[in-house]
Design a protein around this motif. Sequence first.
Motif, PDB file in Angstrom:
ATOM      1  N   LYS A   1     -15.334  55.917 -23.370  1.00 20.60           N
ATOM      2  CA  LYS A   1     -14.417  56.814 -23.618  1.00 20.60           C
ATOM      3  C   LYS A   1     -14.644  57.351 -25.011  1.00 20.60           C
ATOM      4  O   LYS A   1     -15.108  56.455 -25.795  1.00 20.60           O
ATOM      5  N   GLU A   2     -14.379  58.440 -25.416  1.00 23.88           N
ATOM      6  CA  GLU A   2     -14.951  59.089 -26.487  1.00 23.88           C
ATOM      7  C   GLU A   2     -14.172  58.583 -27.526  1.00 23.88           C
ATOM      8  O   GLU A   2     -12.668  58.299 -27.765  1.00 23.88           O
TER       9      GLU A   2
ATOM     10  N   TYR B   1     -14.900  54.366 -18.548  1.00 26.63           N
ATOM     11  CA  TYR B   1     -14.052  54.809 -17.282  1.00 26.63           C
ATOM     12  C   TYR B   1     -15.318  55.196 -16.293  1.00 26.63           C
ATOM     13  O   TYR B   1     -16.529  55.353 -16.733  1.00 26.63           O
TER      14      TYR B   1
ATOM     15  N   ASP C   1     -14.234  50.646 -24.615  1.00 24.80           N
ATOM     16  CA  ASP C   1     -13.655  50.949 -23.340  1.00 24.80           C
ATOM     17  C   ASP C   1     -14.519  51.988 -22.501  1.00 24.80           C
ATOM     18  O   ASP C   1     -15.145  52.870 -23.033  1.00 24.80           O
TER      19      ASP C   1
ATOM     20  N   LYS D   1     -22.594  62.830 -20.693  1.00 25.54           N
ATOM     21  CA  LYS D   1     -21.686  61.674 -20.976  1.00 25.54           C
ATOM     22  C   LYS D   1     -22.488  60.751 -21.773  1.00 25.54           C
ATOM     23  O   LYS D   1     -23.688  60.628 -21.212  1.00 25.54           O
TER      24      LYS D   1
END
Length: 441
Positions: free
Chosen positions: A440-441, A392, A390, A402
Motif C-alpha cells: 500500500k503506498e 494488497y 501493509d 507497483k
Amino acid sequence: MSIIKLLNKKLQRTLFTTPSHNQHAIFSKEYEPFFKHDYSELEGFDNLSDPKNAILMAQGKVSDILGTKRSFFVTQGATTAMLASMKALINPGDRVLVARNVHKSVFNGLILTAGIVDWFLPETNSKWGIYTKIDTEKLKQTLEIGDYKVFIMTSPTYEGIVSDIDEISNICAMHGVYLIVDEAHGSLYNFSDNLPKTAIQLGADVSINSLHKTAGALNQSAILNVSTKLDVDIHLFQKALNILHTTSPSYPILANIEACISYLNSKAGRKEIDDLIVNIEQFKKELTRFGIEFYESDDHDPTKILLRKEGVSGVDLSNTLFEQFDIEDEMNNDISALFLTGIGTTKLKLDKLKNALRKVPTNPSFIPYEMDFQPFPLVKVQPVDTFNRDFYFVNNNDALLKISNKLVMPYPPGIGLLYPGEAIQRWHLKYLGNDVEIFKE
Ligand SMILES: Cc1ncc(COP(=O)(O)O)c(C=O)c1O
C-alpha cells in the motif's frame, strides 16, 4: 586439547544440565551415534559466546592456518556468518553496495542492520545463463560517486566464477570501503595451489566459508574470517554472533569444523583436493567427445562442474539423470546443469555420472536457450522498511511499476529476482502469477 578429544573423554559426572538425553538416543537405538557427543556448554567444555579454552584454541589453530586475525566457528551455516559480519560492520543508515548475485541472507542482513542498499550488477554470460565476475572498472566508477561503507559480493559464484579480489580489495581500500566476500563455495582454496587464492589472502576484510558445501563437513558448519588488516574492534564480531547465534551450539558441529580444517590442511586432505581436480579434468576430457560442453574460463574454479549437452535442455538432462540413473544434480536451468563436487567426490562417483551423461538422449531439433537476465532493480522501499508493511493483491495486468511485497527467488541458488520494496518491471511479470502482492503506498 582438541574439541573432539574433550568430547571423547569419559565423563564420570552426573549431569543435571541440558540436554536431558544423557548422550543416549532414548527413543531409538538407531540414533545412538548422533547423541554420543551432544553435550552442552559443561564446566570445562568452553563457551562459544566467550571462548577461552578448547574452542578458542581450535579457532586459533584455524585462524593460523587460514592467515586471519580471527576465524569464528559458526554452527548455523554461512547464513548466520553473513548476518553477523553485516551486523558488525553496518550501522543504520550506512550505505551498502551489494552485488546482485548474493545469497538471500544479505537482503535479510539489510533488514536487520537498516543499511541502505544500492545494487551492483555483475557481468553476465547469456549462453550459459549465469552471472560472471565483478567488472572492476565499473566498481571503481560506482565507488567514486557513492559514499559506501561496505561492498558485499560472492566469489566464487555458485557456478564457480572467481572475481579479481586482489584488484577489488585495492579499489575498496582506496575508497575506504570494507569488503565482505561470501566465499561459501570456496572453502578448499587455502589448501591447493591448483585452486584460486582465498579472499582473505587477496585482501578482503571479511570472508565466509560454508564448510558443509564442498569441504566434507556436517551441514551448518561455517567460519567467519576476519582479516588482520581490518581496523574494526574484533569484539564487534563476537558481539554480533552472540546476538544471532543459538546459546546451545552443537558440539559435534564445532568438533567437526576443527577436524575438517585439520584434515584439509593435512597431506591427505591436500592430496584429496588435488586428486579431485585431476579426476575432474579427466572426466571432462572424456565427455567432450559426447557432445558435452563444460563451462571453462581462466577465472573458473576447476572443481565446479557446469555443463550442457547438445540437443537437450539443462532441466531435461537433470530429469533424465534423476529418473533413469538415480543421480541428482545441485542445480539446473533451461541451459545447463551444475554438479557439486568436493571432499567426498570419489572417482567412482564421477565415473557413474560420466556413464550416465553419455546415455542421456538428445533431440536434433532442440534449439538452445539464451538466458534473459533480470533488469537493474529499482528500489522504491529500503529493505529495513519492507518487513512489516501493509499490502494488497492486484491482478498481474495491473502490477507493472507497483512495489512488490513478494520475494521472487528460485532456490537453489537463492539469488533474488525481485525483492520486497522493488518496482515490478515488465520482465518480472512472468514470475508473479495472477495475484500479485504489492505494498500500500
Ligand atoms: C553463495 C552462498 N552463500 C551463502 C549460502 C548460505 O549457506 P548456508 O547454507 O551455509 O547457510 C549459500 C547457500 O546456498 C550460498 O550459495
